[in-house]
Scaffold this active site. Structure first.
Site, PDB file in Angstrom:
ATOM      1  N   HIS A  36       0.822  -1.210   0.000  1.00 59.75           N
ATOM      2  CA  HIS A  36       0.000   0.000   0.000  1.00 59.75           C
ATOM      3  C   HIS A  36       0.856   1.261   0.000  1.00 59.75           C
ATOM      4  CE1 HIS A  36      -3.669   2.288   0.827  1.00 59.75           C
ATOM      5  NE2 HIS A  36      -2.992   2.954   1.736  1.00 59.75           N
ATOM      6  N   HIS A  84     -10.615   2.897  -1.204  1.00 55.76           N
ATOM      7  CA  HIS A  84     -10.740   2.295   0.119  1.00 55.76           C
ATOM      8  C   HIS A  84     -11.488   0.980  -0.044  1.00 55.76           C
ATOM      9  CE1 HIS A  84      -9.920   4.766   4.003  1.00 55.76           C
ATOM     10  NE2 HIS A  84      -8.843   4.598   3.282  1.00 55.76           N
TER      11      HIS A  84
END
Length: 702
Positions: A36, A84
Site C-alpha cells: 500500500h 478504500h
C-alpha cells in the site's frame, strides 16, 4: 504480531541493521514496506508512465501526495485518485467516507482548494450483502462530501459478481491553487519542526498492512478508520489558511505517523517525541501511536519561529495541534517516548524496500460458451443490465451543486463540467472496464484512456492530465502480475499517444474473494481536461442520427460478451480514430452542429441509443448504413473504440468534415418524438419495459 513482510524482507532488514529489530521497529518496517505504501511490486513498471510535459508542475515524484498541472492564468489544477476497497468491504459506510476524507486531505496537502469529487463504485450481485454494501458506500460518500461542502459531480456504478466479496470504491478529487503556491509533501532542509494537528486514536491500526493482504474473513474492523467530516472541515479550512506559512504538508493516511514522518523527511532524518502527540485515548501504547491511522490529521514541516502561529489557528477551533519533533541531518527515523527510544532505523532502509518483479504468465484466453440469441432478446437483456440503468438514485444522495460551479451535472453527459475561478471550464471523467481487462489487460489499458478522452470530447473538452488506479489480485500469481504489467503498458502507450501526462496514481493489490480468486483486473483512469470554446450541453431532440467511426465485429470483452459469450474479435481501442473523431465532435460542438452526442462504449450502439429512447423518443436505424461489420449483433453491441453517436440537423456537415479528416461517418437513422421503440430496419422493437427498468431498477432494488 501480524506482519505482511516476507522472510526475505525480514532477512534484508536484519542484515542491514546487523541486529534483530524490536517489535515496534518491525511494525514500522511493515507499514513502510507494505504494498500500500511502498509500491514494491509495481514501482519498476510504473516508471514507464509518461509523467512530464510543459504544463506539469508536480507529478509522479516519490512521496508527493498529489499531482499538479498548469491550467493558465496563474492557476494549477491538483488531481488525485485513491481507493478504500478493503475497509469498504468490512465497514462500507466508514470505509467509503474515510476514502473521501483521505482524498480531500491529499488535495489540501498541496495548498489547493478542493472543488470536485468523483466516485467510481463496483459491487457484486445485489443480494442482501450487496445491497448492504452499496447503500452504505453511497451513504458514506454523501455523508462526508455533503458535510464538508465539496460537490460529488460524477462517477461510475458497475455491477459484476467478481466484486461480491471485494467491492471497489474509488474516489478522485480535483483542486485549484495558484501555481506558485503548490506546497510539497517533502522537505529539503534539516531544522524544521514537525507539527501535528488532530487527535490520534485506536482506529485504523495496521491499516496499510491490512490493505496489503487479502481479506481474511476474521474480525478486521479495527483496521478501518472512523470518519468525522466536521473535524475534516476544520482541517481543510485551517490547512488552506496556513498553507503559505509552512514548508511541507503531509496527510496522515496509510501507515499513520510512521509513513508520514519518514516520507516527509525524504532521506533526511526525524526525531519524534510520542508523548507530545495529542491522544484521543490516554493509554495508547507508543507502538500504536506510531501506526494508528486515525483520520482528520495533518503533519506540517514548519520553521521554528512559525510553530505557534500555525498551532494558534487550529486552537481557535479547539482543535489539537502540537510540535512533536524535528527534521534532522542525521538520516535516521527515531520515535521516542519520554526520552526512551521506541524505534531507531535508517531512513534509507525504510524508504528502500526490496523491489519485486514477480513471475509473469499469460494464460490462454478463456473460451466462453456462446449462447444463441435473437436480436430482440439481446436488446432487451443487455439494455436491462444494471450497468446501463439510470444512476439518479445514487447521485441524488450527493450535493453536486454546492459551490454553484457545477455546469454539467451527473447524468447529463459523459463528463462533468465545473466552472473555474479564471472563467475556464474543467471537465472530469473516470473510466474502467473489467470485462475487457479480463480478456486482455493491455488492450484494456489503452481503451480506458481512449474512452476517457472521448468522454471529455462529448462536452467539448480536451484532456490535459491523467491519474490512474491499478486494482488487481495477488501480484505473486503469475497471471495477475502479467495483467498488471500489461495494463500499465496500455495506459502508458495511450497516454503518450494523446500527449497527456500521468501525474499521479495508486496501486491496489490483493483484491480477492473469500476463496482466494482475484477480481477481474480493474485499472481505472481519471482524466481532467479543459473545454475548448463552447460547452457541449446535451439535449435529446428530433433530428438525424449520425455515427462517426467504423463498427467492427468485436464482442469479446464487452457487456454483451459477459452475458452471451465471446463472438467475433476482441474489443480494441483505435487511438488514431479516437483522436480524429474526438476532434470532429469538439469542432461540431463549437460550430453549433451537435444537439446531442455520446461516445460508443458499454452496450455499443444499442447502449447509446437507450439514452435517447429513455428521454421519450423513438429511434429508427437502417442497419446497412452502419459502416463496418455485416453481423447484426456486432453492429448493435460491439464496443470497439473511435466512435460517437450524434444527433444533428446538419448531417452533411459531418459527412464533409469526416471525409476531410480521414474518418468514416454515416447517417444511420432518425430520432423522433414518440413511443419508446427502436425501429431496426422494418422491425419495431418495443423497449417500454426496458425504459421502465432504466428508471426504476436501483430504487426498486435498494
Amino acid at each position: 504480531m501480524m506482519l505482511t513482510l516476507s522472510n526475505n524482507e525480514m532477512e534484508v532488514a536484519r542484515r542491514v541493521l546487523g541486529r534483530e529489530p524490536k517489535e515496534s521497529e518491525w511494525k514500522l518496517l511493515d507499514a513502510l514496506w507494505s504494498e500500500h505504501c511502498s509500491y514494491k511490486s509495481s514501482k519498476v513498471f510504473l516508471r514507464s508512465l509518461p509523467s512530464t510535459g510543459p504544463n506539469v508542475i508536480m507529478s509522479i515524484e516519490d512521496w508527493q501526495d498529489a499531482g499538479a498541472v498548469d491550467i493558465g492564468d496563474g492557476l494549477a489544477l491538483v488531481l488525485k485518485v485513491e481507493s478504500h476497497n478493503h475497509p469498504s468491504a468490512i465497514d462500507p459506510f466508514n470505509g467509503a467516507a474515510t476514502g473521501v476524507g483521505g482524498i480531500l486531505r491529499d488535495i489540501i496537502s498541496k495548498g489547493a482548494k478542493p472543488i470536485a469529487l468523483l466516485d467510481m463504485i463496483r459491487v457484486g450481485k445485489l443480494d442482501d450483502r450487496g445491497k448492504w454494501l452499496l447503500k452504505n458506500i453511497i451513504a458514506g460518500i454523501g455523508f462526508y462530501g455533503n458535510n464538508v461542502g465539496v460537490p460529488v459531480v460524477g462517477g461510475e456504478l458497475s455491477f459484476d459478481e467478481t466484486f461480491n466479496d471485494n467491492p471497489l470504491v474509488d474516489v478522485a478529487c480535483a483542486g485549484i491553487v495558484p501555481k506558485d503556491s503548490v506546497v510539497p509533501s517533502v522537505v529539503r532542509e534539516a531544522g524544521l519542526r514537525l507539527v501535528l494537528a488532530g487527535f490520534t486514536g485506536l482506529d485504523g491500526l495496521g491499516g496499510a498492512s491490512f490493505a496489503s493482504r487479502k481479506l481474511s474473513g476474521m474480525d478486521e474492523i479495527g483496521a478501518v478508520q472512523i470518519a468525522d467530516p466536521f473535524a475534516g472541515k476544520i482541517i481543510i479550512d485551517v490547512t488552506l489558511e496556513i498553507a503559505k506559512e509552512v514548508e511541507a504538508i503531509k496527510d496522515l493516511g496509510g501507515g499513520g505517523l510512521a509513513v508520514a514522518v519518514t516520507e516527509m523527511a525524504n532521506g533526511l532524518g526525524a526525531t519524534v517525541h510520542l508523548e507530545k502527540v495529542p491522544l484521543r485515548f490516554k493509554f495508547l501504547s507508543p507502538e500504536d501511536i506510531i501506526i494508528s491511522e486515525t483520520q482528520e490529521r495533518m503533519l506540517f514541516a514548519v520553521k521554528p519561529d512559525k510553530v505557534e502561529k500555525i498551532c494558534s489557528k487550529f486552537r481557535e477551533y479547539n482543535y489539537p495541534c502540537e510540535d512533536i519533533g524535528e527534521i534532522t541531518e542525521d538520516p535516521r527515523i527515531r520515535f521516542l517516548y519520554n526520552d526512551e527510544v521506541v524505534t531507531d532505523l535508517p531512513s534509507d532502509l525504510l524508504l528502500s524496500p526490496p523491489l519485486n518483479v514477480w513471475p509473469m504468465e499469460r494464460p490462454p484466453r478463456r473460451a466462453r460458451p456462446v449462447r444463441e440469441v435473437s436480436v430482440e432478446e439481446a436488446l432487451i437483456t443487455v439494455l436491462s443490465h444494471p450497468d446501463l440503468v439510470n444512476k439518479e438514485w445514487a447521485y441524488s444522495q450527493y450535493d453536486y451543486e454546492v459551490g454553484t460551479s457545477t455546469l454539467i451535472k451527473p447524468g447529463q453527459a459523459d463528463s462533468a463540467v465545473i466552472e473555474l475561478p479564471n472563467g475556464k471550464h474543467l471537465a472530469l471523467k473516470g473510466d474502467a472496464n473489467q470485462d475487457l481487462c479480463a480478456e486482455d489487460a493491455y488492450e484494456c489499458g489503452k481503451s480506458i484512456v481512449a474512452e476517457a478522452y472521448r468522454n471529455l470530447a462529448t462536452v467539448g473538452a480536451r484532456g490535459i492530465a491523467v491519474v490512474d488506479h491499478l486494482q488487481f489480485g495477488d501480484p505473486r500469481k503469475p497471471d495477475v502480475y502479467q495483467d498488471f504489467v500489461d495494463a500499465v503498458r496500455g495506459i502508458s502507450e495511450a497516454s503518450r499517444f494523446f500527449s497527456i501526462p500521468v501525474v499521479g496514481g495508486k496501486v491496489s493489490f490483493h483484491n480477492e474473494d473469500k476463496n482466494g480468486n482475484p477480481i477481474k483486473p480493474t485499472p481505472l483512469v481519471v482524466m481532467a481536461g479543459l473545454v475548448e470554446g463552447k460547452i457541449g450541453r446535451n439535449k435529446v431532440t428530433e433530428g438525424n442520427l449520425v455515427l462517426l467511426g467504423e463498427t467492427r465485429n468485436e464482442l469479446i470483452g464487452t457487456l454483451f460478451g459477459r452475458i452471451y459469450g465471446g463472438r467475433g474479435e476482441l474489443s480494441r481501442a483505435r487511438l488514431m480514430e479516437d483522436l480524429i473523431s474526438s476532434n470532429l465532435v469538439i469542432k461540431g460542438i463549437n460550430e453549433g452542429k451537435v444537439k446531442w452526442n455520446k461516445d460508443i462504449s458499454k452496450g455499443g450502439i444499442a447502449g447509446a441509443v437507450l439514452k435517447i429512447i429513455a428521454e421519450g423518443f423513438s429511434v429508427r436505424i437502417v442497419s446497412s448504413s452502419i459502416v463496418g461489420t455485416s453481423e447484426m449483433l456486432g453492429k448493435l453491441f460491439s464496443e470497439n473504440g473511435g466512435r460517437f453517436l450524434v444527433i444533428t440537423d446538419d448531417p452533411q456537415w459531418f459527412m464533409y468534415q469526416s471525409g476531410r479528416m480521414g474518418l468514416t461517418a454515416s447517417v444511420i437513422g432518425k430520432v423522433s418524438k414518440g413511443d419508446p421503440d427502436l425501429i431496426l430496419d422494418e422491425r419495431k422493437i418495443s423497449l417500454g419495459k426496458v425504459v421502465e427498468n432504466y428508471y426504476s431498477y436501483l430504487e426498486g432494488e435498494l
